[in-house]
Motif scaffolding. Structure first.
Motif, PDB file in Angstrom:
ATOM      1  N   PRO A  65       0.812  -1.227   0.000  1.00 37.60           N
ATOM      2  CA  PRO A  65       0.000   0.000   0.000  1.00 37.60           C
ATOM      3  C   PRO A  65       0.842   1.272   0.000  1.00 37.60           C
ATOM      4  O   PRO A  65       0.505   2.240  -0.686  1.00 37.60           O
ATOM      5  N   GLU A  66       1.942   1.272   0.747  1.00 37.89           N
ATOM      6  CA  GLU A  66       2.773   2.482   0.790  1.00 37.89           C
ATOM      7  C   GLU A  66       3.468   2.740  -0.560  1.00 37.89           C
ATOM      8  O   GLU A  66       3.671   3.881  -0.948  1.00 37.89           O
ATOM      9  N   GLU A  67       3.776   1.671  -1.296  1.00 39.56           N
ATOM     10  CA  GLU A  67       4.352   1.828  -2.635  1.00 39.56           C
ATOM     11  C   GLU A  67       3.310   2.411  -3.585  1.00 39.56           C
ATOM     12  O   GLU A  67       3.617   3.308  -4.377  1.00 39.56           O
ATOM     13  N   ALA A  68       2.100   1.884  -3.506  1.00 41.49           N
ATOM     14  CA  ALA A  68       1.021   2.382  -4.359  1.00 41.49           C
ATOM     15  C   ALA A  68       0.737   3.847  -4.051  1.00 41.49           C
ATOM     16  O   ALA A  68       0.535   4.658  -4.969  1.00 41.49           O
ATOM     17  N   LYS A  69       0.745   4.191  -2.775  1.00 42.23           N
ATOM     18  CA  LYS A  69       0.504   5.573  -2.370  1.00 42.23           C
ATOM     19  C   LYS A  69       1.599   6.486  -2.917  1.00 42.23           C
ATOM     20  O   LYS A  69       1.313   7.557  -3.441  1.00 42.23           O
ATOM     21  N   LYS A  70       2.845   6.048  -2.820  1.00 41.26           N
ATOM     22  CA  LYS A  70       3.965   6.860  -3.318  1.00 41.26           C
ATOM     23  C   LYS A  70       3.847   7.063  -4.826  1.00 41.26           C
ATOM     24  O   LYS A  70       4.052   8.166  -5.331  1.00 41.26           O
ATOM     25  N   MET A  71       3.502   6.000  -5.566  1.00 41.94           N
ATOM     26  CA  MET A  71       3.359   6.108  -7.016  1.00 41.94           C
ATOM     27  C   MET A  71       2.230   7.073  -7.385  1.00 41.94           C
ATOM     28  O   MET A  71       2.353   7.862  -8.310  1.00 41.94           O
ATOM     29  N   HIS A  72       1.144   6.993  -6.627  1.00 42.56           N
ATOM     30  CA  HIS A  72       0.020   7.898  -6.858  1.00 42.56           C
ATOM     31  C   HIS A  72       0.438   9.346  -6.598  1.00 42.56           C
ATOM     32  O   HIS A  72       0.099  10.248  -7.382  1.00 42.56           O
ATOM     33  N   GLU A  73       1.187   9.564  -5.538  1.00 41.25           N
ATOM     34  CA  GLU A  73       1.641  10.913  -5.197  1.00 41.25           C
ATOM     35  C   GLU A  73       2.583  11.467  -6.274  1.00 41.25           C
ATOM     36  O   GLU A  73       2.504  12.650  -6.619  1.00 41.25           O
ATOM     37  N   ILE A  74       3.450  10.606  -6.795  1.00 44.69           N
ATOM     38  CA  ILE A  74       4.351  11.041  -7.869  1.00 44.69           C
ATOM     39  C   ILE A  74       3.530  11.465  -9.090  1.00 44.69           C
ATOM     40  O   ILE A  74       3.802  12.492  -9.705  1.00 44.69           O
ATOM     41  N   GLY A  75       2.504  10.673  -9.420  1.00 46.85           N
ATOM     42  CA  GLY A  75       1.645  11.007 -10.548  1.00 46.85           C
ATOM     43  C   GLY A  75       0.935  12.333 -10.351  1.00 46.85           C
ATOM     44  O   GLY A  75       0.856  13.150 -11.273  1.00 46.85           O
ATOM     45  N   GLN A  76       0.432  12.553  -9.156  1.00 49.70           N
ATOM     46  CA  GLN A  76      -0.253  13.815  -8.865  1.00 49.70           C
ATOM     47  C   GLN A  76       0.710  14.996  -8.918  1.00 49.70           C
ATOM     48  O   GLN A  76       0.379  16.052  -9.450  1.00 49.70           O
ATOM     49  N   LYS A  77       1.896  14.796  -8.360  1.00 51.38           N
ATOM     50  CA  LYS A  77       2.894  15.868  -8.378  1.00 51.38           C
ATOM     51  C   LYS A  77       3.278  16.208  -9.817  1.00 51.38           C
ATOM     52  O   LYS A  77       3.359  17.379 -10.184  1.00 51.38           O
ATOM     53  N   ALA A  78       3.500  15.194 -10.626  1.00 42.37           N
ATOM     54  CA  ALA A  78       3.873  15.423 -12.025  1.00 42.37           C
ATOM     55  C   ALA A  78       2.761  16.171 -12.758  1.00 42.37           C
ATOM     56  O   ALA A  78       3.030  17.082 -13.542  1.00 42.37           O
ATOM     57  N   ALA A  79       1.529  15.790 -12.488  1.00 42.76           N
ATOM     58  CA  ALA A  79       0.388  16.422 -13.157  1.00 42.76           C
ATOM     59  C   ALA A  79       0.185  17.872 -12.731  1.00 42.76           C
ATOM     60  O   ALA A  79      -0.563  18.608 -13.373  1.00 42.76           O
ATOM     61  N   SER A  80       0.858  18.287 -11.677  1.00 45.18           N
ATOM     62  CA  SER A  80       0.718  19.680 -11.233  1.00 45.18           C
ATOM     63  C   SER A  80       1.568  20.638 -12.067  1.00 45.18           C
ATOM     64  O   SER A  80       1.404  21.849 -11.965  1.00 45.18           O
ATOM     65  N   PHE A  81       2.444  20.103 -12.893  1.00 45.21           N
ATOM     66  CA  PHE A  81       3.297  20.940 -13.742  1.00 45.21           C
ATOM     67  C   PHE A  81       2.680  21.062 -15.133  1.00 45.21           C
ATOM     68  O   PHE A  81       2.390  20.055 -15.776  1.00 45.21           O
ATOM     69  N   ASP A  82       2.522  22.291 -15.590  1.00 55.59           N
ATOM     70  CA  ASP A  82       1.955  22.520 -16.919  1.00 55.59           C
ATOM     71  C   ASP A  82       2.783  21.854 -18.010  1.00 55.59           C
ATOM     72  O   ASP A  82       2.231  21.326 -18.975  1.00 55.59           O
TER      73      ASP A  82
END
Length: 115
Positions: A65-82
């Motif tokens: 679960p912590e790996e999945a959470k980290k991957m999700h967070e990376i995706g969200q962070k990346a999507a925050s950049f135009d």
């Protein structure tokens, strides 16, 4: 006799000339100019590669679960950049072209199996 590899090499050269590829190329160059966005993008690619490896070796279900959470967070962070969003938009546009080419390429096989 047809040399299908020559055709494939020509297709590769032609792909580099289409609008969708050139727009992707420009979006990637712009992304690389934004050092922070590019670093996050590299982190996202690394996470995606890891997911793909796990999928291929059958260990995708073993993600903690912590790996999945980290991957999700990376995706969200990346999507925050135009710059990353623009790159992904251009990837999707090129993907449509590649999907169309793939359908054309496999049409003889599909027709064979459907006959």
């Amino acid at each position: 006799m047809v040399n299908i590899y020559d055709t494939a090499n020509q297709l590769q050269a032609d792909l580099r000339q289409i609008k969708e590829y050139k727009e992707l190329q420009a979006a990637f160059a712009a992304l690389k100019e934004d050092k922070e966005a590019y670093a996050v993008f590299q982190e996202l690619r690394k996470a995606q590669d890891e997911l793909q490896k796990r999928q291929q070796d059958g260990s995708l279900a073993d993600i903690k679960p912590e790996e999945a959470k980290k991957m999700h967070e990376i995706g969200q962070k990346a999507a925050s950049f135009d710059a990353v969003k623009r790159l992904m938009e251009k990837e999707r546009a090129l993907s449509v072209v590649v999907d169309d080419i793939e359908q054309a390429l496999f049409k003889p096989i599909t027709e064979l199996y459907e006959s």
